[in-house]
Scaffold this motif. Structure first.
Motif, PDB file in Angstrom:
ATOM      1  N   LEU A 110     123.889  61.989  77.867  1.00  0.00           N
ATOM      2  CA  LEU A 110     122.714  62.520  77.159  1.00  0.00           C
ATOM      3  C   LEU A 110     122.731  62.170  75.671  1.00  0.00           C
ATOM      4  N   ILE A 111     123.178  60.955  75.342  1.00  0.00           N
ATOM      5  CA  ILE A 111     123.214  60.508  73.948  1.00  0.00           C
ATOM      6  C   ILE A 111     121.939  59.700  73.695  1.00  0.00           C
ATOM      7  N   GLU A 112     120.925  60.346  73.161  1.00  0.00           N
ATOM      8  CA  GLU A 112     119.576  59.784  73.104  1.00  0.00           C
ATOM      9  C   GLU A 112     119.501  58.515  72.253  1.00  0.00           C
ATOM     10  N   LYS A 113     120.088  58.528  71.065  1.00  0.00           N
ATOM     11  CA  LYS A 113     119.951  57.369  70.179  1.00  0.00           C
ATOM     12  C   LYS A 113     120.666  56.139  70.735  1.00  0.00           C
ATOM     13  N   LEU A 114     121.779  56.331  71.380  1.00  0.00           N
ATOM     14  CA  LEU A 114     122.466  55.196  71.998  1.00  0.00           C
ATOM     15  C   LEU A 114     121.650  54.673  73.180  1.00  0.00           C
ATOM     16  N   THR A 115     120.998  55.565  73.893  1.00  0.00           N
ATOM     17  CA  THR A 115     120.116  55.147  74.982  1.00  0.00           C
ATOM     18  C   THR A 115     118.993  54.266  74.452  1.00  0.00           C
ATOM     19  N   VAL A 116     118.379  54.693  73.341  1.00  0.00           N
ATOM     20  CA  VAL A 116     117.299  53.911  72.723  1.00  0.00           C
ATOM     21  C   VAL A 116     117.810  52.546  72.288  1.00  0.00           C
ATOM     22  N   LEU A 117     118.994  52.512  71.682  1.00  0.00           N
ATOM     23  CA  LEU A 117     119.567  51.246  71.211  1.00  0.00           C
ATOM     24  C   LEU A 117     119.810  50.295  72.373  1.00  0.00           C
TER      25      LEU A 117
END
Length: 251
Positions: A110-117
């Motif tokens: 659930l690490i949102e910013k890493l998912t976006v990257l």
């Protein structure tokens, strides 16, 4: 088996861990699918993600006989997860399959910013020639720029507002020229540059910004002359091409 920077299980299990007053600074030992890691609770809970729940009061983590917290996931890329949590940035591999694997883990944790990257990088890999991203969120654009291992060209354009406020045919034509040039550049640099079109909603601006890898700004071209009540849009195609060529030469 653990990563090269991690100690062997026997070495780590014999070390003494001394608790400190701030529990967030306490070291924890993680066994992620057989890969061994040491980090702090502060690192793991730096952002809102699965680990905040795991280390909340009353949660009982499953441990092996030597005290390692067991996480039933593939630990191959957990070092990248920790690198991101420590620094809020990470260098992703060139391999598409490995980026997908990291994305899977980022979604699980659930690490949102890493998912976006990861998702942004996969889009870039899928479109090797047309290497473009469209966003209306300036924060997301800057996050991608700071973490890109390629040069970046960003066109910031509030197209709808400008069309409403431009009173001359020349300005309206120039506005479309910027959009067309952006699309043309995407197709002509063979994936060596990341292009971001930042579609703004609430202002009347149009400018190009040029970055070397990891977000070092090296150029800026403002395309708006605000001579109230009239807004004029300029189109300096030669200057834009020159800045793009400089990025390619310096890459």
């Amino acid at each position: 088996m653990s990563e090269s920077n991690d100690k062997s299980e026997s070495e780590l299990s014999n070390e003494a861990f001394t608790p400190v007053e701030n529990e967030q600074s306490e070291f924890v030992k993680l066994n992620v699918g057989g890969f061994l890691f040491q980090t702090t609770i502060a690192t793991l809970t730096k952002v809102d993600c699965m680990f905040k729940g795991m280390f909340s009061e009353g949660f009982e983590a499953k441990k092996d006989p030597e005290g390692w917290i067991l996480i039933d996931r593939d630990g191959k890329h957990f070092g990248k997860i920790l690198q991101f949590l420590r620094n809020m940035k990470v260098t992703l591999p060139d391999n598409v399959e490995e980026i997908r694997e990291i994305l899977t883990e980022a979604i699980y944790y659930l690490i949102e910013k890493l998912t976006v990257l990861c998702e942004s990088e996969l889009r870039i890999c899928r479109e090797k020639k047309k290497c473009a991203l469209i966003t209306s969120n300036n924060e997301s654009a800057m996050f991608i720029i700071r973490n890109s291992f390629k040069p970046v060209v960003k066109l910031y354009i509030s197209q709808t507002n400008l069309l409403d406020k431009c009173n001359t045919l020349t300005s309206i034509t120039n506005l479309y020229r910027h959009v067309n040039l952006f699309d043309k550049l995407c197709s002509n640099t063979d994936g060596r540059i990341v292009y971001i079109k930042n579609l703004a909603k609430d202002d009347t601006r149009c400018y190009w910004t040029f970055y070397e890898h990891h977000g070092k700004q090296v150029g800026f071209i403002d395309c708006i002359f605000n001579t109230l009540p009239q807004i004029t849009v300029s189109f300096s195609e030669g200057q834009i091409y020159e800045k793009v060529l400089q990025l390619l030469v310096n890459d």
